[in-house]
Design an enzyme around this catalytic site. Structure first.
Site, PDB file in Angstrom:
ATOM      1  N   LEU A 144      -2.210   9.207   5.560  1.00  0.00           N
ATOM      2  CA  LEU A 144      -1.440   9.160   4.315  1.00  0.00           C
ATOM      3  C   LEU A 144      -0.093   9.824   4.541  1.00  0.00           C
ATOM      4  O   LEU A 144       0.955   9.350   4.094  1.00  0.00           O
ATOM      5  CB  LEU A 144      -2.212   9.863   3.194  1.00  0.00           C
ATOM      6  CG  LEU A 144      -3.614   9.305   2.899  1.00  0.00           C
ATOM      7  CD1 LEU A 144      -4.259  10.070   1.747  1.00  0.00           C
ATOM      8  CD2 LEU A 144      -3.553   7.821   2.558  1.00  0.00           C
TER       9      LEU A 144
ATOM     10  N   ARG B  67     -12.477  13.930  14.914  1.00  0.00           N
ATOM     11  CA  ARG B  67     -13.449  12.864  14.675  1.00  0.00           C
ATOM     12  C   ARG B  67     -14.053  12.285  15.944  1.00  0.00           C
ATOM     13  O   ARG B  67     -15.237  11.970  15.985  1.00  0.00           O
ATOM     14  CB  ARG B  67     -12.753  11.746  13.906  1.00  0.00           C
ATOM     15  CG  ARG B  67     -12.391  12.205  12.530  1.00  0.00           C
ATOM     16  CD  ARG B  67     -11.555  11.212  11.795  1.00  0.00           C
ATOM     17  NE  ARG B  67     -11.322  11.741  10.455  1.00  0.00           N
ATOM     18  CZ  ARG B  67     -10.578  11.154   9.538  1.00  0.00           C
ATOM     19  NH1 ARG B  67      -9.982  10.007   9.814  1.00  0.00           N
ATOM     20  NH2 ARG B  67     -10.430  11.689   8.359  1.00  0.00           N
TER      21      ARG B  67
ATOM     22  N   GLY C  83       0.873  -1.168   0.000  1.00  0.00           N
ATOM     23  CA  GLY C  83       0.000   0.000   0.000  1.00  0.00           C
ATOM     24  C   GLY C  83       0.909   1.216   0.000  1.00  0.00           C
ATOM     25  O   GLY C  83       2.082   1.147  -0.411  1.00  0.00           O
TER      26      GLY C  83
HETATM   27  C1  LIG Z   1     -12.492   4.847   3.318  1.00  0.00           C
HETATM   28  C2  LIG Z   1     -11.221   5.396   3.853  1.00  0.00           C
HETATM   29  C3  LIG Z   1     -10.806   6.666   3.505  1.00  0.00           C
HETATM   30  C4  LIG Z   1      -9.617   7.195   4.008  1.00  0.00           C
HETATM   31  N1  LIG Z   1      -9.249   8.462   3.649  1.00  0.00           N
HETATM   32  C5  LIG Z   1      -8.093   8.967   4.137  1.00  0.00           C
HETATM   33  C6  LIG Z   1      -7.684  10.277   3.777  1.00  0.00           C
HETATM   34  O1  LIG Z   1      -8.341  10.977   3.019  1.00  0.00           O
HETATM   35  N2  LIG Z   1      -6.529  10.743   4.293  1.00  0.00           N
HETATM   36  C7  LIG Z   1      -5.745   9.997   5.138  1.00  0.00           C
HETATM   37  O2  LIG Z   1      -4.694  10.477   5.559  1.00  0.00           O
HETATM   38  N3  LIG Z   1      -6.110   8.739   5.463  1.00  0.00           N
HETATM   39  C8  LIG Z   1      -7.250   8.208   4.993  1.00  0.00           C
HETATM   40  N4  LIG Z   1      -7.616   6.939   5.345  1.00  0.00           N
HETATM   41  C9  LIG Z   1      -6.670   6.088   6.075  1.00  0.00           C
HETATM   42  C10 LIG Z   1      -5.606   5.556   5.103  1.00  0.00           C
HETATM   43  O3  LIG Z   1      -6.218   5.221   3.876  1.00  0.00           O
HETATM   44  C11 LIG Z   1      -4.870   4.320   5.630  1.00  0.00           C
HETATM   45  O4  LIG Z   1      -4.480   4.504   6.944  1.00  0.00           O
HETATM   46  C12 LIG Z   1      -3.625   4.061   4.784  1.00  0.00           C
HETATM   47  O5  LIG Z   1      -3.923   4.040   3.421  1.00  0.00           O
HETATM   48  C13 LIG Z   1      -2.947   2.762   5.188  1.00  0.00           C
HETATM   49  O6  LIG Z   1      -1.863   2.545   4.323  1.00  0.00           O
HETATM   50  P1  LIG Z   1      -0.855   1.371   4.582  1.00  0.00           P
HETATM   51  O7  LIG Z   1       0.144   1.412   3.479  1.00  0.00           O
HETATM   52  O8  LIG Z   1      -0.356   1.433   5.969  1.00  0.00           O
HETATM   53  O9  LIG Z   1      -1.740   0.030   4.477  1.00  0.00           O
HETATM   54  P2  LIG Z   1      -2.699  -0.549   3.325  1.00  0.00           P
HETATM   55  O10 LIG Z   1      -2.979   0.410   2.252  1.00  0.00           O
HETATM   56  O11 LIG Z   1      -3.840  -1.162   4.053  1.00  0.00           O
HETATM   57  O12 LIG Z   1      -1.821  -1.683   2.668  1.00  0.00           O
HETATM   58  C14 LIG Z   1      -1.615  -2.912   3.308  1.00  0.00           C
HETATM   59  C15 LIG Z   1      -0.769  -3.781   2.383  1.00  0.00           C
HETATM   60  O13 LIG Z   1      -0.359  -4.914   3.117  1.00  0.00           O
HETATM   61  C16 LIG Z   1      -0.620  -6.103   2.383  1.00  0.00           C
HETATM   62  N5  LIG Z   1      -0.801  -7.158   3.367  1.00  0.00           N
HETATM   63  C17 LIG Z   1      -1.512  -7.143   4.521  1.00  0.00           C
HETATM   64  N6  LIG Z   1      -1.369  -8.294   5.181  1.00  0.00           N
HETATM   65  C18 LIG Z   1      -0.556  -9.067   4.427  1.00  0.00           C
HETATM   66  C19 LIG Z   1      -0.042 -10.372   4.581  1.00  0.00           C
HETATM   67  N7  LIG Z   1      -0.308 -11.127   5.644  1.00  0.00           N
HETATM   68  N8  LIG Z   1       0.748 -10.864   3.586  1.00  0.00           N
HETATM   69  C20 LIG Z   1       1.050 -10.121   2.489  1.00  0.00           C
HETATM   70  N9  LIG Z   1       0.609  -8.862   2.312  1.00  0.00           N
HETATM   71  C21 LIG Z   1      -0.184  -8.351   3.275  1.00  0.00           C
HETATM   72  C22 LIG Z   1      -1.825  -5.768   1.525  1.00  0.00           C
HETATM   73  O14 LIG Z   1      -1.860  -6.627   0.431  1.00  0.00           O
HETATM   74  C23 LIG Z   1      -1.506  -4.305   1.167  1.00  0.00           C
HETATM   75  O15 LIG Z   1      -0.613  -4.296   0.080  1.00  0.00           O
HETATM   76  C24 LIG Z   1      -8.822   6.419   4.879  1.00  0.00           C
HETATM   77  C25 LIG Z   1      -9.234   5.150   5.237  1.00  0.00           C
HETATM   78  C26 LIG Z   1     -10.437   4.641   4.765  1.00  0.00           C
HETATM   79  C27 LIG Z   1     -10.894   3.317   5.237  1.00  0.00           C
END
Ligand SMILES: Cc1cc2nc3c(=O)[nH]c(=O)nc-3n(C[C@H](O)[C@H](O)[C@H](O)COP(=O)(O)OP(=O)(O)OC[C@H]3O[C@@H](n4cnc5c(N)ncnc54)[C@H](O)[C@@H]3O)c2cc1C
Length: 644
Positions: free
Chosen positions: A448, A337, A42
């Site tokens: 983000l 929030r 992600g």
């Molecule tokens: C609807 C919604 C809207 C949002 N809007 C905003 C916003 O406008 N601004 C903001 O700052 N935040 C926002 N957020 C929060 C934000 O989107 C998330 O906190 C952020 O995108 C998380 O990113 P990340 O890279 O940590 O994880 P993720 O994007 O969840 O990525 C997780 C990754 O890990 C991989 N993965 C997980 N477990 C495993 C495993 N066991 N084996 C292999 N791969 C695995 C998945 O495949 C994925 O690639 C929003 C959240 C939601 C739900």
């Protein structure tokens, strides 16, 4: 074990610069001798994998979707914060730092949060250079809007699809490295365990989700970028696939879990309509820039609205209670929030809820449309309005949206120090997977920022220090630890496949969700939490007798995948309840009914609870051990949050 957060000495504003200088370096020619495993692609993971590969390390990256583009990050709607002060409205690095510490109700580390605010400005430049199409003003400069908990406009956005655009940027950078041969990408591959040798993380065990093949991968360090665990509540705004398995299995291998009970309930989601649902939909916080939140002033009018005998636009101005504007005039509809959510819940509790179920309040755009015109409102929020129409079959250009709080984000996660290292050396956690920067309540548009800060700007420095210290000696999967861990994984999978009861794992998930929402959701009491603990224990025991898992390992098997994830959610749920019970204070999103001000606001107990709770796994069915990282505040004065 004592927790060392490794926060650098010195003045707040110089900590990160000084630290970067003090960190050991791996010289450019030696970087290619190191293999790094990045789990999750992600925003946090793609940013980290691309940056580390660009530096010269060999990266293996994993995700369970068929493409990194499908990570949950793509769902992010409203925007990303940065202290650029383009609006000249009084923003600064210090103000973003201050807003974030205060927004988190003084339960985050000053050093981390200041660094986050400091690098926020670089993130925007990085993304613009990648071609992320942020919204622009008429003159061509990047535009900003406001998010909750701040009085400035510092949120950069790409309509209501900021996450998607940022992810496409990070994904392009990742693809460049895949093409260059520096990143090997494993899609549809789920990490199921961490391999440790002499206490250091040296690899992972994965399952190929197409063939069922169980494989081992070795590396000098493992980075978990695996997202948050809101789906422990079953219904949340997260992608259906988001889960805690990677973090939970790492926890069981020695990584402490930080503040598991800190959950964010987002105030503006489309209300639940019934038990048929498996997912909830967010209406971005950005809508509160122009939308006004209200409930009817009297129970009688609310009843008429619930029955459908009148419509919202027939309620006279004098009969409406714009409760956020009334109670918090300084921040109005843009209070944080947790505050907005609790107030909506209060309205419902007073019998003033609307919609068929009565579990909703209004978010009204009539004034904004009058002031700006429908075209302008459509240009700003069109995709969100469309989504609302498709889901509810109601037109928010004509009638206010109905909204209600829903689980959205988890501030808790794997405990990490200032270097993003977990308590297992060589094992790092980035993005929503770690607990780090948001305290007890995350401000909108800060996730983000944190994920990209961790991936693009922090880990490339801090990981080098660890690698330089351990040296490039080759690690490979012939070490017996790999075979032993793989055996554990296979045994566990077989245990799941042997479940031939009569209840689907989905039913267990839904039941867990009900328990968590009821007793560990927006309001928590000692009595309710104690009850929840008993219920979860019983659910777990029942799961291992009566659940049914169909099919084989050697095929695409969603039943097996879900079973493993839900078993982990059940165990995590118990820890969340323990943590919530232990934290006998209210702070941010953690609202203990026993601890509130006369006005019903969260009442902290700084004397006894100004610490990060870091839980250590002590064996199956054993109570976990609590470690406390005391929070030290030098730059801000702890006070009761006031948004009035
Ligand atoms: C609807 C919604 C809207 C949002 N809007 C905003 C916003 O406008 N601004 C903001 O700052 N935040 C926002 N957020 C929060 C934000 O989107 C998330 O906190 C952020 O995108 C998380 O990113 P990340 O890279 O940590 O994880 P993720 O994007 O969840 O990525 C997780 C990754 O890990 C991989 N993965 C997980 N477990 C495993 C495993 N066991 N084996 C292999 N791969 C695995 C998945 O495949 C994925 O690639 C929003 C959240 C939601 C739900």
């Amino acid at each position: 074990m004592s927790l060392d957060a490794k926060i650098p000495e010195g003045p707040l504003a110089q900590k990160w610069s000084k630290h970067k200088f003090d960190l050991k370096l791996v010289n450019p020619a030696n970087k290619r001798k190191y293999d790094i495993i990045v789990v999750g692609t992600g925003l946090a993971g793609a940013a980290a994998a691309a940056s580390l590969a660009e530096l010269g390390y060999n990266v293996k990256a994993f995700c369970f979707q068929d493409s990194p583009r499908r990570a949950h990050s793509i769902a992010a709607q409203g925007g990303i914060n940065a202290a650029k002060n383009y609006q000249n409205d009084g923003d600064s690095v210090f103000r973003l730092f201050y807003d974030t510490i205060k927004g988190g109700d003084y339960r985050a580390r000053e050093g981390n949060v200041y660094r986050l605010a400091e690098v926020s400005v670089n993130i925007i430049d990085q993304c613009v250079a990648q071609g992320v199409p942020f919204a622009r003003e008429y003159g061509g400069l990047l535009d900003n809007r406001s998010f909750g908990g701040s009085q400035v406009s510092r949120t950069f956005y790409a309509r209501g699809q900021t996450g998607q655009q940022l992810l496409l940027g990070a994904y392009s950078a990742l693809n460049r490295q895949i093409h260059a041969g520096k990143v090997k990408m494993y899609t549809r591959t789920e990490m199921l365990d961490v391999v440790t040798i002499d206490g250091h993380a040296k690899g992972i065990v994965t399952r190929n989700m197409i063939t069922g093949s169980i494989d081992t991968h070795a590396g000098h360090a493992v980075l978990l970028c695996t997202g948050g665990y809101s789906n422990v509540f079953y219904l949340s705004t997260n992608a259906i696939g988001s889960n805690v398995t990677a973090a939970w299995r790492a926890h069981k291998r020695g990584a402490f879990f930080g503040n598991p009970c800190y959950t964010q309930i987002h105030p503006t989601c489309i209300p639940v309509t019934g038990d048929h649902q498996s997912k909830l939909t967010l209406m971005s916080e950005s809508l509160r820039n122009d939308g006004r939140v209200w409930a009817p002033k009297t129970v009688e009018i609310a009843e008429q609205l619930r029955k459908g005998s009148i419509k919202a636009d027939q309620v006279k101005e004098d009969d409406r209670d714009y409760f956020l504007e009334r109670k918090y005039p300084a921040f109005g509809n843009l209070v944080p929030r947790d505050v907005a959510s609790r107030n909506a819940k209060e309205m419902v509790a007073e019998g003033k809820g609307v919609g068929g179920s009565g579990f909703a309040v209004f978010l009204d755009f009539a004034d904004a449309i009058k002031r700006l015109g429908e075209d302008t409102v459509r240009a700003k929020y069109g995709n969100l309005f469309d989504m609302y129409i498709q889901i509810t079959d109601e037109n928010p250009y004509k009638q206010p949206m109905r909204i209600y709080p829903a689980v959205h984000y988890t501030m808790g996660g794997l405990w990490v120090d200032y270097n993003l290292s977990t308590t297992v050396p060589g094992l790092y956690a980035l993005g929503e997977c770690n607990f780090s920067d948001h305290g007890a309540n995350r401000l909108g548009a800060s996730a983000l920022m944190q994920g990209l800060s961790d991936g693009y700007f922090v880990i490339p420095y801090t990981l080098g220090d660890y690698l330089a210290k351990i040296g490039p000696k080759k690690v490979d999967t012939t070490h017996p630890a790999f075979e032993a861990t793989k055996k554990d994984v296979v045994t566990y999978i077989n245990k799941l496949l042997a479940l031939k009861g009569n209840k689907t794992v989905n039913e267990y998930h839904r039941e867990l969700g009900h328990i968590m929402w009821e007793y560990c959701g927006m309001a928590r009491t000692a009595e309710g939490l104690t009850k929840a603990k008993g219920l979860i224990k019983a659910l777990k025991a029942d799961f291992w007798v009566n659940a049914i898992v169909t099919g084989e390992n050697e095929e695409v098997n969603a039943s097996l995948e879900r079973a493993g994830r839900i078993a982990d959610f059940i165990e995590l749920g118990e820890l969340m309840v323990d943590d919530a019970l232990m934290r006998n204070e209210s702070c941010g999103g953690h609202f203990r009914v026993e601890s509130q001000t006369p006005d019903g606001e969260a009442l902290r107990d700084d004397e006894n609870f100004a610490f990060v709770a870091a839980w250590e796994f002590k064996g199956e069915n054993q109570p976990e051990e609590l470690h406390k990282e005391q929070l030290v505040f030098e730059a801000v004065h702890l006070s009761q949050r006031n948004y009035a």
